[in-house]
Design a protein around this motif. Structure first.
Motif, PDB file in Angstrom:
ATOM      1  N   MET A   1       0.842  -1.128  -0.023  1.00  0.00           N
ATOM      2  CA  MET A   1       0.050   0.195  -0.054  1.00  0.00           C
ATOM      3  C   MET A   1       0.856   1.203   0.048  1.00  0.00           C
ATOM      4  SD  MET A   1      -2.826   1.386   2.673  1.00  0.00           S
ATOM      5  CE  MET A   1      -1.993   1.778   3.911  1.00  0.00           C
ATOM      6  N   ILE A   2       0.355   2.193  -0.773  1.00  0.00           N
ATOM      7  CA  ILE A   2       1.116   3.477  -0.638  1.00  0.00           C
ATOM      8  C   ILE A   2       0.101   4.653  -0.166  1.00  0.00           C
ATOM      9  CG2 ILE A   2       2.698   2.760  -2.461  1.00  0.00           C
ATOM     10  CD1 ILE A   2       1.111   4.788  -4.028  1.00  0.00           C
ATOM     11  N   ARG A   3       0.521   5.619   0.221  1.00  0.00           N
ATOM     12  CA  ARG A   3      -0.247   7.061   0.543  1.00  0.00           C
ATOM     13  C   ARG A   3       0.237   8.121  -0.081  1.00  0.00           C
ATOM     14  NH1 ARG A   3      -2.686   8.918   6.241  1.00  0.00           N
ATOM     15  NH2 ARG A   3      -3.761   6.876   5.691  1.00  0.00           N
ATOM     16  N   ILE A   4      -0.639   8.680  -0.688  1.00  0.00           N
ATOM     17  CA  ILE A   4      -0.237  10.164  -1.357  1.00  0.00           C
ATOM     18  C   ILE A   4      -0.697  11.088  -0.802  1.00  0.00           C
ATOM     19  CG2 ILE A   4      -0.582  11.265  -3.578  1.00  0.00           C
ATOM     20  CD1 ILE A   4       0.780   8.527  -3.906  1.00  0.00           C
ATOM     21  N   ILE A   5       0.123  12.135  -0.689  1.00  0.00           N
ATOM     22  CA  ILE A   5      -0.296  13.676  -0.015  1.00  0.00           C
ATOM     23  C   ILE A   5      -0.120  14.536  -1.048  1.00  0.00           C
ATOM     24  CG2 ILE A   5       0.159  15.181   1.674  1.00  0.00           C
ATOM     25  CD1 ILE A   5       1.724  13.179   3.262  1.00  0.00           C
ATOM     26  N   ILE A   6      -1.250  15.088  -1.440  1.00  0.00           N
ATOM     27  CA  ILE A   6      -1.636  16.167  -2.497  1.00  0.00           C
ATOM     28  C   ILE A   6      -1.726  17.449  -1.857  1.00  0.00           C
ATOM     29  CG2 ILE A   6      -2.715  16.824  -4.329  1.00  0.00           C
ATOM     30  CD1 ILE A   6      -3.657  13.950  -4.780  1.00  0.00           C
ATOM     31  N   GLU A   7      -0.859  18.444  -1.995  1.00  0.00           N
ATOM     32  CA  GLU A   7      -1.131  19.561  -1.401  1.00  0.00           C
ATOM     33  C   GLU A   7      -1.352  20.730  -2.435  1.00  0.00           C
ATOM     34  OE1 GLU A   7       1.758  22.525   1.363  1.00  0.00           O
ATOM     35  OE2 GLU A   7       2.895  21.269   0.128  1.00  0.00           O
ATOM     36  N   ARG A   8      -2.406  21.474  -1.832  1.00  0.00           N
ATOM     37  CA  ARG A   8      -3.183  22.593  -2.766  1.00  0.00           C
ATOM     38  C   ARG A   8      -3.258  24.039  -2.204  1.00  0.00           C
ATOM     39  NH1 ARG A   8      -7.746  18.544  -5.131  1.00  0.00           N
ATOM     40  NH2 ARG A   8      -6.232  17.292  -6.601  1.00  0.00           N
ATOM     41  N   PHE A   9      -3.054  24.899  -2.940  1.00  0.00           N
ATOM     42  CA  PHE A   9      -3.389  26.394  -2.400  1.00  0.00           C
ATOM     43  C   PHE A   9      -4.310  26.755  -3.520  1.00  0.00           C
ATOM     44  CE2 PHE A   9       0.960  25.516  -0.805  1.00  0.00           C
ATOM     45  CZ  PHE A   9       0.869  26.456   0.329  1.00  0.00           C
ATOM     46  N   ILE A  10      -5.746  27.062  -2.910  1.00  0.00           N
ATOM     47  CA  ILE A  10      -6.798  27.436  -3.524  1.00  0.00           C
ATOM     48  C   ILE A  10      -6.637  28.800  -3.762  1.00  0.00           C
ATOM     49  CG2 ILE A  10      -9.318  27.349  -3.406  1.00  0.00           C
ATOM     50  CD1 ILE A  10      -7.761  24.617  -3.618  1.00  0.00           C
ATOM     51  N   LEU A  53      -5.253  13.177   1.369  1.00  0.00           N
ATOM     52  CA  LEU A  53      -4.689  11.950   1.786  1.00  0.00           C
ATOM     53  C   LEU A  53      -5.352  10.907   1.109  1.00  0.00           C
ATOM     54  CD1 LEU A  53      -3.996  12.920   5.520  1.00  0.00           C
ATOM     55  CD2 LEU A  53      -2.621  13.501   3.568  1.00  0.00           C
ATOM     56  N   CYS A  54      -4.673  10.223   0.207  1.00  0.00           N
ATOM     57  CA  CYS A  54      -5.396   8.800  -0.256  1.00  0.00           C
ATOM     58  C   CYS A  54      -4.526   7.915  -0.125  1.00  0.00           C
ATOM     59  CB  CYS A  54      -5.737   9.275  -1.649  1.00  0.00           C
ATOM     60  SG  CYS A  54      -4.765  10.088  -2.616  1.00  0.00           S
ATOM     61  N   ASN A  55      -5.164   6.583  -0.008  1.00  0.00           N
ATOM     62  CA  ASN A  55      -4.212   5.143   0.169  1.00  0.00           C
ATOM     63  C   ASN A  55      -4.703   4.536  -1.329  1.00  0.00           C
ATOM     64  OD1 ASN A  55      -3.200   5.419   2.877  1.00  0.00           O
ATOM     65  ND2 ASN A  55      -5.131   5.079   3.593  1.00  0.00           N
ATOM     66  N   TRP A  56      -3.487   3.866  -1.690  1.00  0.00           N
ATOM     67  CA  TRP A  56      -3.758   3.194  -3.070  1.00  0.00           C
ATOM     68  C   TRP A  56      -3.242   1.979  -2.648  1.00  0.00           C
ATOM     69  CZ3 TRP A  56      -6.288   4.624  -7.509  1.00  0.00           C
ATOM     70  CH2 TRP A  56      -6.744   6.039  -7.564  1.00  0.00           C
ATOM     71  N   ARG A  57      -3.455   0.748  -3.491  1.00  0.00           N
ATOM     72  CA  ARG A  57      -2.941  -0.402  -3.459  1.00  0.00           C
ATOM     73  C   ARG A  57      -1.448  -0.807  -3.770  1.00  0.00           C
ATOM     74  NH1 ARG A  57      -6.543  -4.182  -6.730  1.00  0.00           N
ATOM     75  NH2 ARG A  57      -5.417  -3.120  -8.204  1.00  0.00           N
ATOM     76  N   SER A  58      -1.274   0.201  -4.863  1.00  0.00           N
ATOM     77  CA  SER A  58       0.243   0.308  -5.353  1.00  0.00           C
ATOM     78  C   SER A  58       0.596   1.432  -6.098  1.00  0.00           C
ATOM     79  CB  SER A  58       0.179  -0.812  -6.282  1.00  0.00           C
ATOM     80  OG  SER A  58      -0.428  -0.755  -7.576  1.00  0.00           O
ATOM     81  N   LEU A  59       1.650   1.863  -6.151  1.00  0.00           N
ATOM     82  CA  LEU A  59       2.300   2.681  -6.917  1.00  0.00           C
ATOM     83  C   LEU A  59       1.823   2.917  -8.461  1.00  0.00           C
ATOM     84  CD1 LEU A  59       4.125   5.511  -7.170  1.00  0.00           C
ATOM     85  CD2 LEU A  59       6.061   4.048  -7.761  1.00  0.00           C
ATOM     86  N   GLU A  86      -0.219  21.913  -7.808  1.00  0.00           N
ATOM     87  CA  GLU A  86      -0.138  21.169  -6.662  1.00  0.00           C
ATOM     88  C   GLU A  86       1.019  20.418  -6.624  1.00  0.00           C
ATOM     89  OE1 GLU A  86      -3.507  18.232  -7.370  1.00  0.00           O
ATOM     90  OE2 GLU A  86      -2.582  17.385  -8.871  1.00  0.00           O
ATOM     91  N   ARG A  87       1.357  19.769  -5.235  1.00  0.00           N
ATOM     92  CA  ARG A  87       2.441  19.088  -4.960  1.00  0.00           C
ATOM     93  C   ARG A  87       2.104  17.901  -4.592  1.00  0.00           C
ATOM     94  NH1 ARG A  87       6.521  22.248  -1.542  1.00  0.00           N
ATOM     95  NH2 ARG A  87       5.765  20.887  -0.162  1.00  0.00           N
ATOM     96  N   PHE A  88       2.895  16.635  -4.952  1.00  0.00           N
ATOM     97  CA  PHE A  88       2.558  15.211  -4.403  1.00  0.00           C
ATOM     98  C   PHE A  88       3.625  14.919  -3.528  1.00  0.00           C
ATOM     99  CE2 PHE A  88       0.816  15.676  -8.747  1.00  0.00           C
ATOM    100  CZ  PHE A  88      -0.639  14.936  -8.415  1.00  0.00           C
ATOM    101  N   THR A  89       3.243  14.278  -2.464  1.00  0.00           N
ATOM    102  CA  THR A  89       4.462  13.298  -1.774  1.00  0.00           C
ATOM    103  C   THR A  89       3.916  11.794  -1.822  1.00  0.00           C
ATOM    104  OG1 THR A  89       4.759  15.191  -0.672  1.00  0.00           O
ATOM    105  CG2 THR A  89       5.568  13.067   0.427  1.00  0.00           C
ATOM    106  N   ILE A  90       4.873  10.851  -2.226  1.00  0.00           N
ATOM    107  CA  ILE A  90       4.224   9.601  -2.308  1.00  0.00           C
ATOM    108  C   ILE A  90       4.931   8.739  -1.171  1.00  0.00           C
ATOM    109  CG2 ILE A  90       4.186   7.534  -3.832  1.00  0.00           C
ATOM    110  CD1 ILE A  90       4.275   9.364  -6.244  1.00  0.00           C
ATOM    111  N   LEU A  91       4.367   8.234  -0.397  1.00  0.00           N
ATOM    112  CA  LEU A  91       4.826   7.241   0.785  1.00  0.00           C
ATOM    113  C   LEU A  91       4.363   5.954   0.854  1.00  0.00           C
ATOM    114  CD1 LEU A  91       3.662   9.977   3.595  1.00  0.00           C
ATOM    115  CD2 LEU A  91       6.005   9.910   2.467  1.00  0.00           C
ATOM    116  N   LYS A  92       5.431   5.324   1.198  1.00  0.00           N
ATOM    117  CA  LYS A  92       5.158   3.629   1.250  1.00  0.00           C
ATOM    118  C   LYS A  92       5.196   3.402   2.851  1.00  0.00           C
ATOM    119  CE  LYS A  92       9.607   2.023   0.274  1.00  0.00           C
ATOM    120  NZ  LYS A  92      10.407   1.162  -0.589  1.00  0.00           N
ATOM    121  N   THR A  93       4.449   2.284   3.161  1.00  0.00           N
ATOM    122  CA  THR A  93       4.619   1.715   4.319  1.00  0.00           C
ATOM    123  C   THR A  93       6.087   1.091   4.599  1.00  0.00           C
ATOM    124  OG1 THR A  93       3.675  -0.174   3.812  1.00  0.00           O
ATOM    125  CG2 THR A  93       2.125   1.468   4.932  1.00  0.00           C
ATOM    126  N   SER A  94       6.735   1.067   5.895  1.00  0.00           N
ATOM    127  CA  SER A  94       7.941   0.248   6.052  1.00  0.00           C
ATOM    128  C   SER A  94       7.564  -1.048   6.565  1.00  0.00           C
ATOM    129  CB  SER A  94       8.688   1.192   6.983  1.00  0.00           C
ATOM    130  OG  SER A  94       8.212   1.410   8.019  1.00  0.00           O
TER     131      SER A  94
END
Length: 94
Positions: A1-10, A53-59, A86-94
């Motif tokens: 599983m991975i987590r994506i953090i998307i940052e936005r300024f409206i 913040l969203c969780n996805w099964r895979s990259l 917008e900016r992305f940060t892609i994280l994976k579980t350790s």
């Protein structure tokens, strides 16, 4: 599983339009293969600063959604409401 953090300024005064379009985008993402969950957060110090913040099964699943016609169509609307790209940060579980 991975987590994506998307940052936005409206952009100021576009919050209501952003909320509607962002919700529509999330509804489309929910149907995408590999989507697990998502949530939208608002910075308590600046209501124009948003995080998704969203969780996805895979990259691979995330990349398929990111490059999909559906997301590109929605982003063409959302990008008009952003002060910054917008900016992305892609994280994976350790």
């Amino acid at each position: 599983m991975i987590r994506i953090i998307i940052e936005r300024f409206i952009a100021e005064s576009l919050e209501a339009n952003y909320e509607d379009t962002s919700m529509e985008t999330l509804q489309k993402a929910i149907r995408a293969p590999g989507f697990i969950s998502g949530e939208a957060l608002i910075d308590t110090q600046n209501s124009l600063h948003r995080f998704i913040l969203c969780n996805w099964r895979s990259l691979h699943d995330w990349q398929q959604w990111e490059q999909s016609t559906e997301r590109k169509d929605m982003m063409s609307k959302l990008n008009l409401m952003f002060e910054k790209e917008e900016r992305f940060t892609i994280l994976k579980t350790s």
